[in-house]
Design a protein around this motif. Structure first.
Motif, short mmCIF file in Angstrom:
data_model
loop_
_atom_site.label_atom_id
_atom_site.label_comp_id
_atom_site.label_asym_id
_atom_site.label_seq_id
_atom_site.Cartn_x
_atom_site.Cartn_y
_atom_site.Cartn_z
N PHE A 82 0.82 -1.21 0.00
CA PHE A 82 0.00 0.00 0.00
C PHE A 82 0.85 1.26 0.00
CE2 PHE A 82 -3.45 -2.70 2.06
CZ PHE A 82 -4.16 -2.80 0.87
N ALA A 83 2.14 1.10 0.31
CA ALA A 83 3.04 2.25 0.27
C ALA A 83 3.15 2.82 -1.14
CB ALA A 83 4.42 1.85 0.78
N GLU A 84 2.85 2.00 -2.14
CA GLU A 84 2.89 2.47 -3.52
C GLU A 84 1.79 3.49 -3.79
OE1 GLU A 84 3.35 -0.57 -6.50
OE2 GLU A 84 4.28 -1.93 -5.06
N PHE A 85 0.78 3.52 -2.95
CA PHE A 85 -0.29 4.52 -3.07
C PHE A 85 -0.07 5.69 -2.12
CE2 PHE A 85 -2.92 0.54 -3.98
CZ PHE A 85 -2.68 0.62 -5.34
N GLY A 86 1.08 5.74 -1.50
CA GLY A 86 1.36 6.81 -0.55
C GLY A 86 0.78 6.55 0.82
N LEU A 87 0.37 5.30 1.11
CA LEU A 87 -0.24 4.96 2.39
C LEU A 87 0.81 4.33 3.29
CD1 LEU A 87 -3.57 3.38 1.08
CD2 LEU A 87 -3.18 5.73 1.86
N SER A 88 0.66 4.54 4.58
CA SER A 88 1.59 3.97 5.55
C SER A 88 0.82 3.49 6.77
CB SER A 88 2.64 5.01 5.96
OG SER A 88 2.02 6.12 6.58
N ARG A 89 1.53 2.80 7.66
CA ARG A 89 0.90 2.29 8.88
C ARG A 89 0.39 3.45 9.73
NH1 ARG A 89 2.72 1.71 13.99
NH2 ARG A 89 1.74 0.09 15.27
N ASN A 90 -0.82 3.29 10.25
CA ASN A 90 -1.43 4.34 11.07
C ASN A 90 -1.64 3.83 12.49
OD1 ASN A 90 -2.92 6.36 12.23
ND2 ASN A 90 -4.55 6.37 10.70
N PRO A 91 -0.81 4.25 13.44
CA PRO A 91 -0.97 3.78 14.82
C PRO A 91 -2.21 4.33 15.51
CG PRO A 91 0.73 5.47 14.71
CD PRO A 91 0.33 5.17 13.30
N ARG A 92 -2.85 5.33 14.89
CA ARG A 92 -4.06 5.93 15.48
C ARG A 92 -5.28 5.59 14.65
NH1 ARG A 92 -2.63 11.61 17.75
NH2 ARG A 92 -4.55 12.14 16.71
N LYS A 93 -5.28 4.43 14.03
CA LYS A 93 -6.33 4.11 13.06
C LYS A 93 -7.72 4.10 13.68
CE LYS A 93 -5.06 -0.77 13.53
NZ LYS A 93 -4.52 -1.95 12.80
N TYR A 94 -7.87 3.54 14.87
CA TYR A 94 -9.20 3.47 15.48
C TYR A 94 -9.68 4.85 15.92
CZ TYR A 94 -8.26 -1.52 15.38
OH TYR A 94 -7.96 -2.78 14.97
N ARG A 95 -8.76 5.66 16.41
CA ARG A 95 -9.13 7.03 16.78
C ARG A 95 -9.55 7.81 15.53
NH1 ARG A 95 -5.33 11.53 19.91
NH2 ARG A 95 -6.58 13.34 19.33
N ASP A 96 -8.78 7.67 14.44
CA ASP A 96 -9.12 8.36 13.20
C ASP A 96 -10.47 7.90 12.67
OD1 ASP A 96 -6.84 9.84 13.31
OD2 ASP A 96 -5.82 8.81 11.66
#
Length: 312
Positions: A82-96
């Motif tokens: 997914f990094a190829e789409f400019g996405l990275s791991r999100n440690p705050r995913k549930y908060r977001d």
């Protein structure tokens, strides 16, 4: 790094991204063709049990095909990460995810309360709780699929080819336009092998009047820009998915709870207009102002979140 090297890298990025965008548009074409081919036999097979009009079969099969063909699309694009789409791991995913839902849902709740307070809407006499469950499931699925395709794949590849701002604007325009590509709700006396293809040119006849089309299109572009901002600033899809789900659940939930009393439907334009795109997109200055309110709250949320040390 000298200017020539920068130009070379930019040219390589553009040459890689543009064929990928072409594959995405071909994917959308295949989705439509699959719906046209499969919807007639599906109608013949299930019509006795479901008794749905043919255009609903076309619409539902297009949605199913879009989900099923996502896997082959990713293989075709040779996506390894997914990094190829400019996405990275999100440690705050549930908060977001939760923040996005409430930042979108609360202004819609405020809008609905205003409609009821001023007598513009009235609560329906019969409310079916099961429908609310279906609305919640629809909000989750629609938000996840559309955000993955538009803010994940399409926006990510467009940023590589065009840059952040042109990509956000371009994808938002496409996002708005696609929502009006709906089959007309016209009954079919008989269903043949060609009935699915007959649905395609009906899209133009299904467009709302020019004033409502412009209002709905503007609302969707604003939505697309807010979602693009959320995706680009967090490098993740959790905040956009939460926002999208909040809007869908709020708007469809309002339609489940109450019915408009405004007659004719455009009597209060330009302040408040009827919904377009299957009753899910509000028109008028007041709903647009609440969308901008959500955009402002997202901006402040991101200003705080991106400054946090645990944001990757």
């Amino acid at each position: 790094m000298d200017i020539e090297a920068v130009d070379t890298i930019a040219g390589m990025t553009f040459s890689l991204a543009v064929p990928a965008l072409a594959k995405i548009f071909l994917y959308l074409l295949v989705v439509v063709l699959a719906a046209a081919v499969i919807s007639p036999p599906a109608y013949w097979l299930f019509h006795a049990q479901l008794d749905f009009p043919f255009y609903r079969y076309f619409s539902r099969i297009a949605q199913i095909a879009a989900i099923v063909l996502l896997g082959p699309l990713l293989l075709w694009l040779r996506v390894r990460s997914f990094a190829e789409f400019g996405l990275s791991r999100n440690p705050r995913k549930y908060r977001d995810l939760a923040a996005g839902f409430f930042l979108a849902f609360l202004p819609v709740l405020l809008l609905g309360a205003g409609y009821l307070w001023f007598g513009l809407y009235k609560v329906k006499p019969e409310l079916l709780p099961g429908v609310l469950v279906r609305i919640a499931l629809t909000a989750c699925v629609v938000a996840a699929v559309e955000e993955f395709l538009f803010r994940g794949v399409l926006l990510g590849l467009s940023v590589r080819a065009l840059g952040r701002i042109p990509a956000a604007v371009g994808v938002s325009l496409i996002f708005a336009a696609v929502h009006f590509l709906k089959p007309a709700k016209l009954p079919d006396a008989t269903v043949s092998w060609w009935s699915g293809f007959a649905q395609i040119p009906r899209v133009a006849g299904n467009l709302p009047p020019a004033e409502l089309l412009a209002g709905g299109f503007l609302s969707l572009v604003v939505v697309g820009l807010i979602l693009s901002l959320a995706a680009l600033r967090t490098r993740s899809l959790f905040l956009p998915i939460g926002l999208h789900a909040g809007w869908v659940f709020g708007q469809q939930g309002l339609q489940w709870l109450a019915k408009s009393r405004i007659r004719p439907e455009d009597a209060l334009l330009p302040w408040i207009g009827p919904n377009v795109v299957s009753g899910a997109v509000p028109t008028g200055i007041v709903p647009l102002g609440l969308l901008l309110l959500t955009g402002g709250m997202v901006w402040f949320y991101l200003r705080d979140a991106t400054a946090s040390p645990d944001r990757s």
